[in-house]
Design an enzyme around this catalytic site. Structure first.
Site: not given
Ligand code: ADE
Length: 244
Positions: A14, A209
């Site tokens: 990142e 996600d």
């Molecule tokens: N960072 C990226 N996706 C995440 C998730 N599903 N839960 C917590 N932190 C995250």
């Protein structure tokens, strides 16, 4: 003297693009972290790869505040989408932050930080605006492949020491925080340090996600090849705008 900006990301992928673009001056190792000092887009910055989770985030934010003496902090990286309609690749600019796993009931209300008297921490309005503009410019001019249909919104970022990856976990968080836009593992911890130190905070996240385990993409590949580029470009544009 121009104020130094601290920049925090949890994962190497990142922040790597920003570190690569840094006109590097020096690196300091302290408390197991490396602080990279230099100039980016003509602005003095201190970059830290903080690692995942609230403790790592708070540690790095404290080092930037007390040791690197930064005047503001930007957090960038990916997050899980919670708001209805948010898609992978969309951009969230944090307007406020809550620790979704803070629960000292029955002594304190759910999410309230014990003895502090609050649960919600606001982003700095100027940095929020700066990042929103920078994100829009990135989408208009330097949108990386994979973000073709991305849009940008401002909203509540919730954080906890948990990677949400099931419908149950996602629903549990949304039940108590229905206004949450996205979830990560760091922003709200940095926000608490910034509030304590009276330091402006801005957060820019790319949705990687849906926080429900339905990841239809290769997470690492998406972060590396798509999200990291959007993060770096947005932060660089924000720094350029700071100079004006
Ligand atoms: N960072 C990226 N996706 C995440 C998730 N599903 N839960 C917590 N932190 C995250």
């Amino acid at each position: 003297m121009t104020k130094r900006t601290g920049i925090i990301a949890a994962m190497d992928s990142e922040i790597r693009n920003l570190t690569a673009a840094l006109e590097h001056e020096r690196t300091e190792k302290i408390a197991g972290r490396e602080i990279h000092y230099g100039n980016l887009e003509g602005q003095p910055v201190a970059l830290v790869l903080c690692g995942c989770g609230k403790v790592n985030a708070a540690l790095s934010a404290t080092l930037l505040t007390c040791h690197a003496k930064v005047s503001r902090i930007l957090v960038t990286g990916v997050s899980g989408g919670l708001a209805e309609g948010l898609k992978v690749g969309d951009i969230v600019i944090g307007d406020s932050f809550v620790q979704h796993d803070m629960d000292a009931r029955p002594l304190f209300p759910l999410h309230e930080i014990p003895f502090e008297g609050f649960s919600v921490i606001e982003a700095d309005p100027d940095l929020r605006q700066l990042l929103s503009n920078a994100g829009r410019v990135m989408l208009a001019t330097k949108r990386p492949p994979g973000l073709e249909n991305a849009s940008l919104l401002e909203g509540l970022v919730v954080s906890g020491d948990q990677f949400l990856s099931s419908t149950e976990a996602r629903e549990r968080v949304l039940e108590s925080l229905p206004k949450a836009s996205c979830v990560d593992m760091e922003s709200a911890a940095v926000a608490q340090v910034c509030r304590t130190s009276d330091l402006p905070l801005g957060v820019m996240r790319v949705i990687s996600d849906s926080a429900d385990g339905s990841a239809h993409i290769d997470f690492a590949k998406f972060v590396e090849e798509t999200a990291a580029k959007a993060c770096a470009e947005t932060v660089r544009h924000a720094l350029r705008a700071m100079a004006r």
